[in-house]
Design a protein around this motif. Structure first.
Motif, PDB file in Angstrom:
ATOM      1  N   TYR A 222       0.829  -1.206   0.000  1.00  0.00           N
ATOM      2  CA  TYR A 222       0.000   0.000   0.000  1.00  0.00           C
ATOM      3  C   TYR A 222       0.863   1.256   0.000  1.00  0.00           C
ATOM      4  N   LEU A 223       1.975   1.217   0.732  1.00  0.00           N
ATOM      5  CA  LEU A 223       2.850   2.387   0.741  1.00  0.00           C
ATOM      6  C   LEU A 223       3.443   2.613  -0.648  1.00  0.00           C
ATOM      7  N   TYR A 224       3.763   1.522  -1.351  1.00  0.00           N
ATOM      8  CA  TYR A 224       4.258   1.708  -2.718  1.00  0.00           C
ATOM      9  C   TYR A 224       3.184   2.347  -3.590  1.00  0.00           C
ATOM     10  N   SER A 225       1.953   1.893  -3.468  1.00  0.00           N
ATOM     11  CA  SER A 225       0.860   2.470  -4.243  1.00  0.00           C
ATOM     12  C   SER A 225       0.734   3.969  -3.975  1.00  0.00           C
ATOM     13  N   VAL A 226       0.864   4.362  -2.713  1.00  0.00           N
ATOM     14  CA  VAL A 226       0.781   5.775  -2.342  1.00  0.00           C
ATOM     15  C   VAL A 226       1.959   6.545  -2.930  1.00  0.00           C
ATOM     16  N   ARG A 227       3.178   6.038  -2.740  1.00  0.00           N
ATOM     17  CA  ARG A 227       4.359   6.746  -3.235  1.00  0.00           C
ATOM     18  C   ARG A 227       4.313   6.917  -4.747  1.00  0.00           C
ATOM     19  N   ARG A 228       3.944   5.840  -5.441  1.00  0.00           N
ATOM     20  CA  ARG A 228       3.910   5.906  -6.896  1.00  0.00           C
ATOM     21  C   ARG A 228       2.814   6.865  -7.376  1.00  0.00           C
ATOM     22  N   SER A 229       1.685   6.887  -6.677  1.00  0.00           N
ATOM     23  CA  SER A 229       0.627   7.832  -7.032  1.00  0.00           C
ATOM     24  C   SER A 229       1.108   9.269  -6.901  1.00  0.00           C
ATOM     25  N   VAL A 230       1.863   9.543  -5.853  1.00  0.00           N
ATOM     26  CA  VAL A 230       2.408  10.887  -5.653  1.00  0.00           C
ATOM     27  C   VAL A 230       3.328  11.259  -6.806  1.00  0.00           C
ATOM     28  N   GLU A 231       4.155  10.306  -7.231  1.00  0.00           N
ATOM     29  CA  GLU A 231       5.073  10.570  -8.342  1.00  0.00           C
ATOM     30  C   GLU A 231       4.309  10.850  -9.632  1.00  0.00           C
ATOM     31  N   VAL A 232       3.320  10.013  -9.930  1.00  0.00           N
ATOM     32  CA  VAL A 232       2.557  10.171 -11.167  1.00  0.00           C
ATOM     33  C   VAL A 232       1.801  11.489 -11.176  1.00  0.00           C
ATOM     34  N   ARG A 356      -2.485  11.085 -17.409  1.00  0.00           N
ATOM     35  CA  ARG A 356      -1.396  11.933 -16.935  1.00  0.00           C
ATOM     36  C   ARG A 356      -1.746  13.398 -17.174  1.00  0.00           C
ATOM     37  N   LEU A 357      -1.180  14.251 -16.350  1.00  0.00           N
ATOM     38  CA  LEU A 357      -1.533  15.669 -16.420  1.00  0.00           C
ATOM     39  C   LEU A 357      -1.037  16.324 -17.707  1.00  0.00           C
ATOM     40  N   ASP A 358      -0.089  15.677 -18.415  1.00  0.00           N
ATOM     41  CA  ASP A 358       0.375  16.220 -19.691  1.00  0.00           C
ATOM     42  C   ASP A 358      -0.177  15.446 -20.877  1.00  0.00           C
ATOM     43  N   ASP A 359      -1.186  14.592 -20.648  1.00  0.00           N
ATOM     44  CA  ASP A 359      -1.818  13.879 -21.755  1.00  0.00           C
ATOM     45  C   ASP A 359      -2.556  14.852 -22.669  1.00  0.00           C
ATOM     46  N   ASP A 360      -2.742  14.428 -23.917  1.00  0.00           N
ATOM     47  CA  ASP A 360      -3.494  15.250 -24.850  1.00  0.00           C
ATOM     48  C   ASP A 360      -4.967  15.278 -24.442  1.00  0.00           C
ATOM     49  N   PRO A 361      -5.711  16.290 -24.876  1.00  0.00           N
ATOM     50  CA  PRO A 361      -7.115  16.430 -24.454  1.00  0.00           C
ATOM     51  C   PRO A 361      -7.976  15.217 -24.777  1.00  0.00           C
ATOM     52  N   TRP A 362      -7.783  14.586 -25.932  1.00  0.00           N
ATOM     53  CA  TRP A 362      -8.610  13.430 -26.281  1.00  0.00           C
ATOM     54  C   TRP A 362      -8.434  12.319 -25.257  1.00  0.00           C
TER      55      TRP A 362
END
Length: 563
Positions: A222-232, A356-362
């Motif tokens: 679960y901690l890995y899931s949290v850490r990776r979510s923060v990174e993404v 991802r926050l830099d994904d294209d609008p579509w």
């Protein structure tokens, strides 16, 4: 003592550790890592109360020590139901610190669900809020009827802890039902070393076969899931996250949720409910930057935003998950809320996908994102277990460093939803784009997704069948423009049976309100498949044309939901 669970194979666990996914740190590291200069930073804002990281650490230490003094041991279990208050997080960390494994029930769960969880884990501790309508305590301290007496009978009043109104001393807000105070020295600390490979807590499944099953989540995964979510998601200490959906929900807790915000050193702003009347003033007052919503509530926000006087300009990202978001609604987010949209498709069992926050609008508008970990493995299979062509719809199977390996005490069910290689069948029907993003197309399990609240049809059918006037019942999803899906119950029942009577019965059995059928259709018979099973596909098609007002059609009587 420890809670038994199905472990990852040794060679798989060793690989995840070697790759740095699993670090051996406890889940409480998300707070403990900020005890230097960052200890003075604000961790939680709850009403008029402010909790620094130092406060969260000290108060959770003190609570943990009080539990140990009460005789609770590592491996003991706890059943917790608290509203969206700072005390939820402080209590959660306290239980983790002393090795007690909690189930965090949602605040809208009723006596039916809580009693079922208690039977599964046999808790040595139960924590409830006095403000909950099912908690009945008279001034003399007795426990008349309903949920409180039921759970007190399982654990004893000396192990039933009640949260009262907010007070300056958070620990003092808790009190034992036997009248004794919960107390510990202000600087008390727990005496326990946490095994990060052990179970930290149980998450609740969406509920696909009876009462939601329990998902053992370890500190490591679960901690890995949290850490990776923060990174993404790119969270940092400047993040101010609005915790408006139920705090225990996997989405709100870890995607990246409150735990991710704590890990990043940001601030969690507690909201009592996700409605704009509550949330918009909080966004303006505390300059909230991130919020997480389910699609129906996003629609409400979008409708309310043009008329609000609240300053929403601090919002940077609104995440939406829990159910599929309509592209037409998704397109309105930047214009109406002035922020970016991030779609999240995850499950309490593990796999989490983000646009991802830099994904294209579509991609942001039309997909539900792609897996977040390099070691997430996804298969999309047809009914014969063969991979489908790219772009075709199939059933989602997954495994990875934070996807669990088995429900608690559910060997038979585990045998059905896991294959020999440890892949988990989520029951979701998806397709994959050429660049690896998933598009959710539906469910293959007998489940209704009512605005992010998962309803198991069989569970409600079983309770409904206990009514003396009901011969048989079948519950299916029907499309709804706001909630995504609502529930429709086709019922064979005695003449003159009314929906209001059945709803009162279901409530009387302790079923949560969101599980009550939105529509009842009384029928003389139910369609069957060639092998004699109820043909729910036919019923789903029939539900699409059920009128919303009272109607009588000879063999069927239909009535819309009443309050």
């Amino acid at each position: 003592m420890s809670v038994a669970f199905t472990p990852w194979p040794a060679e798989v666990a060793a690989r995840y550790r070697a790759k740095g996914y699993w670090t051996g740190d406890p889940l409480t590291d998300v707070v403990e890592r900020h005890q230097g200069a960052a200890a003075e930073a604000t961790a939680i804002l709850c009403g008029e109360r402010r909790f620094r990281y130092a406060d969260v650490q000290r108060l959770s230490d003190r609570l943990a020590a009080a539990f140990q003094a009460r005789g609770l041991l590592p491996g003991d279990t706890a059943l917790v139901q608290l509203p969206n208050r700072a005390e939820f997080h402080i209590l959660f960390f306290a239980l983790l610190k002393c090795g007690v494994v909690p189930v965090n029930a949602l605040n809208n769960h009723g006596a039916f669900e809580l009693s079922a969880y208690a039977r599964q884990i046999e808790p040595r501790l139960v924590v409830l809020a006095r403000s909950h309508p099912l908690v009945a305590i008279d001034p003399a301290g007795s426990l008349p009827g309903s949920l409180t007496a039921t759970l007190a009978g399982m654990v004893g009043p000396d192990r039933l802890l009640l949260l009262g109104d907010p007070v300056e001393d958070v620990v003092g807000a808790f009190a034992w039902a036997d009248g004794q105070a919960l107390s510990a020295a202000p600087d008390a600390r727990p005496d326990h070393s946490v095994d990060a490979s052990g179970v930290a807590f149980f998450q609740l499944s969406g509920g696909s076969t009876g009462t939601p099953k329990l998902i053992p989540r370890t500190h490591d995964d679960y901690l890995y899931s949290v850490r990776r979510s923060v990174e993404v998601c790119g969270l940092d200490a400047g993040c101010r996250f609005l915790c408006a959906l139920p705090a225990p929900h996997n989405f709100t807790l870890s995607s990246p949720g409150a735990l991710g915000v704590f890990h990043a050193g940001g601030t969690v702003v507690m909201a009592g409910d996700p409605g704009p009347a509550t949330c918009f003033p909080l966004i303006a007052r505390h300059r909230v930057t991130w919020a997480a919503l389910v699609p129906p509530m996003l629609s409400v926000w979008l409708d309310a935003a043009p008329g609000t006087t609240a300053d929403l300009s601090s919002l940077e990202v609104v995440q939406v998950g829990g159910a599929k978001l309509s592209p037409a609604v998704a397109e309105r987010v930047p214009e109406r809320l002035g922020c970016r949209l991030q779609q999240v498709f995850g499950m309490a069992e593990g796999l989490v996908n983000y646009t991802r926050l830099d994904d294209d609008p579509w991609t942001v508008v039309n997909t539900q994102g792609r897996p977040m970990s390099p070691d997430d493995e996804v298969r999309i299979l047809d009914p014969a277990g063969r991979p489908v062509p790219q772009g075709a719809v199939g059933e989602l199977w997954a495994r990875g460093p934070y996807t669990f390996r088995g429900y608690y005490k559910a060997d038979q069910h585990n045998a059905r939803v896991f294959d020999a290689e440890g892949f988990y069948c989520s029951g979701d029907l998806v397709s994959m784009t050429a660049d690896g993003n998933l598009i959710v197309c539906g469910r293959n399990k007998d489940q209704i997704n009512r605005g992010g609240e998962k309803i198991d049809a069989q569970e409600v059918e079983d309770v409904l069948a206990a009514h003396p006037a009901v011969g048989h019942a079948a519950i299916v999803a029907m499309p709804d423009p706001l909630m995504g899906e609502r529930s429709c119950a086709f019922v064979i029942a005695a003449p003159d049976t009314r929906p209001s009577e059945l709803r009162r019965f279901l409530r009387g059995q302790g079923l949560a309100d969101f599980k009550l059928p939105d529509r009842f259709v009384f029928v003389a018979d139910l369609p069957k498949t060639a092998v004699g099973k109820i043909d729910k596909q036919t019923l789903r098609e029939r539900a699409k044309s059920v009128p919303s007002q009272h109607a009588h059609t000879g063999t069927a009587q239909t009535e819309a939901t009443a309050p």
